[in-house]
Design a protein around this motif. Structure first.
Motif, PDB file in Angstrom:
ATOM      1  N   ASP A 159      18.719   8.515  28.457  1.00  0.00           N
ATOM      2  CA  ASP A 159      19.940   8.915  27.729  1.00  0.00           C
ATOM      3  C   ASP A 159      20.563   7.768  26.929  1.00  0.00           C
ATOM      4  O   ASP A 159      21.780   7.663  26.821  1.00  0.00           O
ATOM      5  CB  ASP A 159      20.979   9.521  28.677  1.00  0.00           C
TER       6      ASP A 159
ATOM      7  N   ARG B 109      21.054   9.996  23.382  1.00  0.00           N
ATOM      8  CA  ARG B 109      21.371  11.430  23.385  1.00  0.00           C
ATOM      9  C   ARG B 109      22.772  11.746  22.839  1.00  0.00           C
ATOM     10  O   ARG B 109      22.929  12.595  21.971  1.00  0.00           O
ATOM     11  CB  ARG B 109      21.201  12.024  24.778  1.00  0.00           C
ATOM     12  N   ALA B 110      23.798  11.093  23.343  1.00  0.00           N
ATOM     13  CA  ALA B 110      25.168  11.384  22.888  1.00  0.00           C
ATOM     14  C   ALA B 110      25.301  11.108  21.393  1.00  0.00           C
ATOM     15  O   ALA B 110      25.888  11.905  20.650  1.00  0.00           O
ATOM     16  CB  ALA B 110      26.183  10.569  23.682  1.00  0.00           C
TER      17      ALA B 110
END
Length: 127
Positions: A90, A93-94
């Motif tokens: 991650d 991802r954001a």
């Protein structure tokens, strides 16, 4: 001589037609599945790879807007039916989701009738 499809003149450059036709009138909406792009550069040709997914694909969420504008020429609503990235830890991802939505919002502001965005998820690919 290369074989050609009937109706195509190999000596003439063919242009894509965005006129409405019986085919486009037969559908209610169009879907876009977007994961990566391939930028072509001369000597050497390759992507800039500023950010990569776990699969080695360049992450380029800004690519949604130009593709949505192209699809909008058919005069039908558009859904982004799949988009996402392989990112086990991650790291991106954001950022990717936020930039994807920003790019889609830009296309909507320009008049594209985009009605939804479905992000590729953990529960996908269980078929």
């Amino acid at each position: 001589m290369r074989p050609t499809r009937p109706g195509l003149d190999p000596g003439r450059r063919q242009r894509a037609s965005y006129r409405r036709s019986a085919r486009t009138d037969a559908v209610d909406w169009f879907g876009l599945q977007y994961y990566f792009h391939c930028r072509v550069k001369v000597a050497p040709f390759r992507n800039a790879f500023e950010r990569r997914s776990d699969l080695g694909w360049e992450l380029y969420p800004q690519g949604h807007a130009p593709l949505l504008r192209e699809i909008a020429r058919f005069g039908k609503p558009v859904y982004v039916t799949e988009s996402g990235l392989a990112d086990r830890h991650d790291r991106h991802r954001a950022w990717y989701i936020a930039e994807s939505l920003r790019s889609i919002a830009e296309a909507v502001h320009d008049g594209v009738d985009c009605r939804g965005y479905f992000h590729w998820t953990l529960t996908d690919n269980f078929e």
